[in-house]
Write a protein that holds these residues in place. Structure first.
Motif, PDB file in Angstrom:
ATOM      1  N   THR A 125       0.822  -1.209   0.000  1.00  8.35           N
ATOM      2  CA  THR A 125       0.000   0.000   0.000  1.00  8.35           C
ATOM      3  C   THR A 125       0.854   1.255   0.000  1.00  8.35           C
ATOM      4  OG1 THR A 125      -0.177   0.297   2.415  1.00  8.35           O
ATOM      5  CG2 THR A 125      -1.696  -1.268   1.373  1.00  8.35           C
ATOM      6  N   PRO A 128      -1.407   7.251  -4.322  1.00  3.95           N
ATOM      7  CA  PRO A 128      -1.597   7.006  -5.767  1.00  3.95           C
ATOM      8  C   PRO A 128      -0.355   7.229  -6.623  1.00  3.95           C
ATOM      9  CG  PRO A 128      -3.505   8.144  -4.885  1.00  3.95           C
ATOM     10  CD  PRO A 128      -2.493   8.099  -3.775  1.00  3.95           C
ATOM     11  N   LEU A 131       1.790   4.035  -6.738  1.00  5.04           N
ATOM     12  CA  LEU A 131       1.206   2.751  -7.121  1.00  5.04           C
ATOM     13  C   LEU A 131       1.723   2.187  -8.445  1.00  5.04           C
ATOM     14  CD1 LEU A 131      -2.494   3.084  -5.917  1.00  5.04           C
ATOM     15  CD2 LEU A 131      -0.472   2.251  -4.693  1.00  5.04           C
ATOM     16  N   GLU A 153      -4.216   1.357  -2.914  1.00  7.08           N
ATOM     17  CA  GLU A 153      -4.069   2.676  -2.302  1.00  7.08           C
ATOM     18  C   GLU A 153      -4.539   2.602  -0.855  1.00  7.08           C
ATOM     19  OE1 GLU A 153      -5.978   7.195  -2.565  1.00  7.08           O
ATOM     20  OE2 GLU A 153      -6.332   5.766  -4.198  1.00  7.08           O
TER      21      GLU A 153
END
Length: 264
Positions: A125, A128, A131, A153
């Protein structure tokens, strides 16, 4: 390489080869792991316990960010990540057969090592902007990790989606550094919710200037978790061999039952 570096360090005793090589490895470790290798695109962690022998991750190269004001601190591999990965390899039962969530995963190195050690599932995790890098590294290590790593996220303090239920182990490496009060509160709350009543939280922390600012986190987390502390120094990666260095620590947190209200 060891022999060549030994000469450069002035070790010339032919009967002291073992000592010479040890000193050379120590010098080399200090040079390589005094900080992240920001100019390297690929970083590899190897250990005999890992499926496939190791994990390779791409990091955000310094040259690629020339002129950018965006902070890429979390998208490079710091020495403590190597040390925490080595600790997991030495104690694979911490993650084997368990659901693992890595917070602030960055490149995902530690979480991908957990997957390669046989975790049931690893959720990497971050915010954004990170990612795409995480997803690329998860695909790169799909064979070693058995396809058990995925990316999601997660904003600290936000409500958790249902697919985070059933987490057994929460991992965070170098995620505590001079946060404001709100961020510290959000991080502790997320740790608390993910761990549930019986989970385990592993936080690797490196002492640096500004440690007093991090006391906000430690004060808050101690209200909700019991803690056990051990040194990651014996694993090396920039720490001199044989030293139980206290500048790089692993905090092992377990939720305090009495601190969990009926509504939690």
């Amino acid at each position: 390489l060891v022999a060549l570096l030994a000469e450069s360090f002035g070790a010339v005793d032919p009967e002291g080869t073992d000592d010479r090589d040890a000193r050379t490895r120590e010098h080399l470790s200090h040079l390589l792991y005094s900080g992240p290798l920001r100019a390297e695109r690929m970083i590899r962690f190897e250990h005999p316990a890992l499926a496939g022998g190791g994990v390779s991750v791409e990091q955000d190269m310094l040259e690629a960010r020339s002129g950018s004001e965006e902070d890429a601190t979390g998208r490079v591999v710091w020495p403590a990540a190597h040390a925490l990965a080595a600790h997991l390899c030495a104690h694979p039962d911490l993650v084997r057969g368990r659901r693992v969530v890595e917070l602030g995963a960055g490149t995902g190195l530690v979480g991908l090592v957990a997957a390669a050690l046989g975790a049931d599932e690893v959720v990497l995790t971050d915010l954004p902007s990170t990612l795409p890098l995480l997803a690329s590294n998860a695909r790169r290590n799909a064979t070693a990790g058995g396809g058990r790593a995925r990316v999601a996220e997660l904003r600290w303090g936000a409500e958790l989606a249902g697919d985070f239920d059933g987490c057994h182990v929460v991992i965070g490496c170098e995620i505590v550094y001079q946060h404001d009060e709100d961020t510290c509160a959000a991080l502790v709350d997320t740790m608390w919710r993910l761990a549930g009543p019986d989970g385990l939280v592993l936080i690797a922390y490196e002492f640096r200037d500004g440690m007093l600012a991090d006391m906000e986190f430690f004060d808050r987390v101690n209200e909700r978790f019991s803690v056990e502390v051990m040194s990651l120094g014996p694993y090396g990666f920039g720490v001199p061999a044989g030293q139980d260095d206290q500048s790089r620590l692993l905090y092992i947190y377990r939720p305090l039952g009495g601190a969990r209200g009926a509504g939690d």
